[in-house]
Design an enzyme around this catalytic site. Structure first.
Site, mmCIF file in Angstrom:
data_model
loop_
_atom_site.group_PDB
_atom_site.id
_atom_site.type_symbol
_atom_site.label_atom_id
_atom_site.label_comp_id
_atom_site.label_asym_id
_atom_site.label_seq_id
_atom_site.Cartn_x
_atom_site.Cartn_y
_atom_site.Cartn_z
ATOM 1 C CD GLU A 94 -2.681 -1.400 2.539
ATOM 2 O OE1 GLU A 94 -2.767 -0.423 3.087
ATOM 3 O OE2 GLU A 94 -3.163 -1.910 2.577
ATOM 4 C CG HIS A 110 -9.968 -5.272 0.738
ATOM 5 N ND1 HIS A 110 -10.055 -6.657 1.940
ATOM 6 C CD2 HIS A 110 -8.921 -5.543 1.012
ATOM 7 C CE1 HIS A 110 -9.124 -7.857 2.405
ATOM 8 N NE2 HIS A 110 -7.945 -6.062 1.757
ATOM 9 C CD GLU A 130 -4.762 -7.767 1.651
ATOM 10 O OE1 GLU A 130 -5.772 -7.432 2.116
ATOM 11 O OE2 GLU A 130 -3.337 -7.369 1.280
ATOM 12 C CG ASN A 167 -0.554 -6.384 -1.220
ATOM 13 O OD1 ASN A 167 -1.880 -7.575 -2.323
ATOM 14 N ND2 ASN A 167 -1.134 -7.142 -0.124
HETATM 15 O O1 G3I Z 1 -3.362 -7.464 18.605
HETATM 16 C C1 G3I Z 1 -4.459 -6.819 19.297
HETATM 17 C C2 G3I Z 1 -4.788 -7.516 20.469
HETATM 18 O O2 G3I Z 1 -3.777 -7.510 21.205
HETATM 19 C C3 G3I Z 1 -6.273 -6.522 20.852
HETATM 20 O O3 G3I Z 1 -6.418 -6.373 22.098
HETATM 21 C C4 G3I Z 1 -6.592 -6.134 20.208
HETATM 22 C C5 G3I Z 1 -8.144 -5.239 20.288
HETATM 23 O O4 G3I Z 1 -8.615 -4.073 18.823
HETATM 24 O O5 G3I Z 1 -5.966 -5.820 18.885
HETATM 25 C C6 G3I Z 1 -5.464 -6.926 18.162
HETATM 26 O O6 G3I Z 1 -4.600 -6.331 17.761
HETATM 27 C C7 G3I Z 1 -5.955 -6.154 16.331
HETATM 28 C C8 G3I Z 1 -4.784 -6.902 15.180
HETATM 29 O O7 G3I Z 1 -5.976 -7.034 13.497
HETATM 30 C C9 G3I Z 1 -4.774 -8.841 14.957
HETATM 31 O O8 G3I Z 1 -6.087 -9.515 15.601
HETATM 32 C C10 G3I Z 1 -6.017 -4.349 15.435
HETATM 33 O O9 G3I Z 1 -6.538 -4.493 16.317
HETATM 34 C C11 G3I Z 1 -6.497 -4.501 13.764
HETATM 35 O O10 G3I Z 1 -6.667 -3.395 13.564
HETATM 36 C C12 G3I Z 1 -6.155 -5.960 13.515
HETATM 37 O O11 G3I Z 1 -6.283 -5.320 11.676
HETATM 38 C C13 G3I Z 1 -6.231 -5.999 10.714
HETATM 39 C C14 G3I Z 1 -5.668 -5.148 10.001
HETATM 40 O O12 G3I Z 1 -5.341 -6.008 8.855
HETATM 41 C C15 G3I Z 1 -4.275 -4.212 10.317
HETATM 42 O O13 G3I Z 1 -4.318 -2.841 9.549
HETATM 43 C C16 G3I Z 1 -6.881 -7.142 10.489
HETATM 44 O O14 G3I Z 1 -6.788 -8.153 11.129
HETATM 45 C C17 G3I Z 1 -6.306 -7.551 8.809
HETATM 46 O O15 G3I Z 1 -6.781 -8.697 8.371
HETATM 47 C C18 G3I Z 1 -6.131 -6.320 8.034
HETATM 48 O O16 G3I Z 1 -5.035 -6.596 6.866
HETATM 49 C C19 G3I Z 1 -4.848 -6.059 5.809
HETATM 50 C C20 G3I Z 1 -3.544 -6.253 5.498
HETATM 51 O O17 G3I Z 1 -3.099 -6.733 6.032
HETATM 52 C C21 G3I Z 1 -3.546 -5.373 4.115
HETATM 53 N N1 G3I Z 1 -4.766 -4.857 3.232
HETATM 54 C C22 G3I Z 1 -5.868 -4.854 3.914
HETATM 55 C C23 G3I Z 1 -6.480 -5.595 4.637
HETATM 56 C C24 G3I Z 1 -7.553 -5.643 5.397
HETATM 57 O O18 G3I Z 1 -7.589 -4.464 6.635
#
Ligand code: G3I
Length: 444
Positions: free
Chosen positions: A163, A242, A271, A205
Site C-alpha cells: 500500500e 476488497h 486479499e 500489493n
Molecule cells: O493484537 C491486538 C490485540 O492484542 C488487541 O487486544 C486487539 C484489540 O483490538 O487488537 C489486536 O490487534 C488487531 C490486529 O488486527 C490483530 O488481530 C488490531 O486491532 C486490528 O486493527 C488488526 O486488523 C488487521 C488490519 O489489517 C490492520 O490494518 C486485520 O485483522 C487484517 O485483516 C487487516 O489486513 C489488511 C492487510 O494486511 C492489508 N490490506 C488490507 C487488509 C484489511 O485491512
C-alpha cells in the site's frame, strides 16, 4: 412400505453427504494449470494449530497457498529492535510444508502495523528526527534480510511493499519510510528481498489499483512498469480486491490485468472478499448470496483466462473470522465463501464448478497433463508408490481433507502403511522433486 421409504431416505442422505465430502477446491485447482488458490489465516490458526479441527480441515481440503493475516507483519516479526519473533511464522511455514502448500509472506514494508520503536520516529505523522535516512535504511534492510533469508525457499511469494500509494491522487504515501528514506525505499525493498532469496517472487500489493482508468490504478501501473524498466526485481502486483457485491467492473479489471501482462508483470489476487450490506442481506439472503456467487465466479474465471494471474487468495475463508464486520461497524459482512458455521455458500460452489469444469476441459484437451504417472503396488498392508520422476513425500487425505498419513521417500520409493486405513475413497498427493504435485483419487 415404511422400511422402503426409510431405505430410500438413507440412500439419498448418504449420496448427498458423499457429494458434500468430495468437494475440494485445491483438488481441482492443482489440475488447472497449477492455479494457486489460497486464504489468509487468522490468529486462531496458531492457537488451534494443526489440531484437526474444522478450521484446519477446511484449509487442508481446499487451499494450496496460505498467507498470515497479521502474524508476519513488521510489528509481529520484530517487536523490539533486532529481536525477531518467529513463533507463529515458523508454525505457518511448518504447516505449509507438511501439507505441501505454498506461502505468501505479508509483508516486508508497510506504513501500518509497525512496532512502537519505529512509530516513535513520527510525531503527528511527521518525521521527528529519531531516524536518519541511513539508520532507517539499515533497519529496513536488516528486517528484510533476516526474514527473507530465514524463509528462503519456503515462502514463494512476498508482498515486498504494501500500500505505498495515496488514495485519490495516486502519489506516494508519506509513510515513515518515504519521509525518512525517500521514494527509493520502494526500489531498495525489492532489491534487498531479491538478494536474500533470488527465487522468491516479489509483489507490490495495493487496494483500489484494480480497475483500469482509476487515478490510483493508473499511477500504480506507471510506477510499477517504470520499476520493471529500470531493472528492479519486481514480479508483479497484488490486487487486494476488497470488493462490494454487485459493483465490480470485470471489464476494467480484465483490461488492467492484460496491460500488466504486456509489460511482463504478473497480477495476483491477494486479499479477495466481497462484502454485502447487512440490510440488503437481511432483506433477501438468497438474492444477495447469488449476486456474490456470480462475482466470485467472474473473479476465478478472470484468473483462469489470464496467464499472468495464477494466484487467487481470499482474505480468510469463513465469515466467522472476517475483518469486515469490525471494520465497517457491522454495516457489512458475509464476504467470504464459507458461512459462520463453515457451511459452504453459493460463492464456494460457483468457484468449485468453474474449477471442476476447467480441469475436465484441460484433461480432455491434453489427457497426459502430468509428466509423471503414479503407480501403486500393494502388499502386506502397505502401498508402495513409484513414479517416473523423483519424489519427496506423499500424503493421504480422506475426503474431508484430513491428512491421515505423511510418508517421506526412502530408497526411491514411498511406503504408505494401510493397516489402519479403512476401506473408502481417499486422495493421494505425491510431491515430486521438481515441485510438481500429482493428485490421484485412491480407493482402498
Ligand atoms: O493484537 C491486538 C490485540 O492484542 C488487541 O487486544 C486487539 C484489540 O483490538 O487488537 C489486536 O490487534 C488487531 C490486529 O488486527 C490483530 O488481530 C488490531 O486491532 C486490528 O486493527 C488488526 O486488523 C488487521 C488490519 O489489517 C490492520 O490494518 C486485520 O485483522 C487484517 O485483516 C487487516 O489486513 C489488511 C492487510 O494486511 C492489508 N490490506 C488490507 C487488509 C484489511 O485491512
Amino acid at each position: 412400505m415404511k422400511r422402503i421409504i426409510l431405505l430410500v431416505w438413507v440412500l439419498i442422505i448418504s449420496f448427498l453427504s458423499q457429494a458434500q465430502l468430495q468437494q475440494s477446491l485445491n483438488f481441482y485447482a492443482d489440475k488447472c494449470q497449477s492455479l494457486k488458490i489460497g486464504t489468509a489465516v487468522g490468529s486462531n490458526f496458531y492457537t488451534a494449530y494443526d489440531n484437526g479441527d474444522i478450521y484446519n480441515r477446511t484449509i487442508i481440503n481446499n487451499f494450496n497457498i496460505l498467507v498470515a493475516e497479521n502474524e508476519m507483519k513488521f510489528d509481529a516479526m520484530e517487536p523490539q529492535k533486532g529481536n525477531f519473533n518467529y513463533n507463529n511464522s515458523d508454525k505457518l511455514v511448518a504447516y505449509a510444508q507438511k501439507y505441501n502448500m505454498q506461502l505468501r509472506g505479508h509483508n516486508l514494508c508497510w506504513h501500518s502495523q509497525l512496532p512502537s520503536w519505529i512509530t516513535a520516529g513520527l510525531t503527528n505523522g511527521i518525521a521527528n528526527g529519531t531516524f536518519t535516512r541511513t539508520s532507517l535504511q539499515a533497519i529496513l534492510k536488516n528486517h528484510i534480510n533476516t526474514i527473507v533469508t530465514r524463509y528462503k525457499g519456503k515462502v514463494q511469494q512476498w508482498d515486498a511493499v504494501n500500500e505505498p500509494f495515496n488514495d485519490g491522487t495516486g502519489t506516494l504515501r508519506n509513510s515513515i519510510w518515504q519521509q525518512v528514506i525517500g521514494n527509493d525505499y520502494i526500489d531498495s525493498t525489492f532489491v534487498w528481498a531479491h538478494r536474500a532469496d533470488p527465487d522468491a517472487k516479489l509483489y507490490l500489493n495495493e487496494y483500489s489499483g484494480e480497475m483500469y482508468g482509476d487515478t490510483k490504478s493508473e499511477a500504480m501501473f506507471n510506477y510499477v512498469k517504470s520499476m520493471k524498466d529500470r531493472g528492479i526485481p519486481i514480479t508483479g502486483v497484488g490486487f487486494q480486491c476488497h470488493f462490494m457485491v454487485n459493483t465490480i467492473n470485470f471489464t476494467k479489471l480484465d483490461q488492467n490485468i492484460k496491460r500488466y501482462a504486456v509489460a511482463g508483470l504478473e497480477v495476483i489476487i491477494t486479499e479477495l472478499d466481497i462484502r454485502i450490506k447487512n440490510t440488503d442481506y437481511n432483506s433477501n439472503p438468497a438474492k444477495w448470496l447469488a449476486y456474490q456467487a456470480s462475482d466470485y465466479q467472474n473473479m476465478i474465471n478472470i484468473c483462469l483466462n489470464n496467464s499472468n494471474a495464477k494466484t487467487f487468495v481470499t482474505w480468510g475463508f469463513t465469515d466467522k473470522y472476517s475483518w469486515i464486520p469490525n471494520f465497517t461497524n457491522n454495516a457489512y459482512g458475509y464476504s467470504l465463501i464459507f458461512d459462520n458455521s463453515y457451511t459452504i455458500k453459493p460463492a464456494y460452489t460457483s468457484i468449485l464448478n468453474v474449477l471442476a469444469t476447467e480441469s475436465a476441459r484441460l484433461s480432455a484437451v491434453n489427457p497426459v497433463k502430468e509428466t509423471a504417472e503414479v503407480r501403486l503396488f500393494f502388499t502386506n498392508g502397505l502401498a508402495f508408490i513409484k513414479t517416473d520422476n523423483a519424489m519427496t513425500r506423499c500424503q493421504l487425505f480422506d475426503m474431508k481433507g484430513n491428512c491421515l498419513i505423511v510418508s517421506e521417500v526412502k530408497n526411491n520409493k514411498i511406503e504408505i502403511p494401510l493397516n489402519n486405513v479403512q476401506s473408502g475413497m481417499y486422495i493421494l498427493k505425491v510431491q515430486l522433486e521438481n515441485g510438481q504435485t500429482i493428485t490421484r483419487k485412491f480407493i482402498r
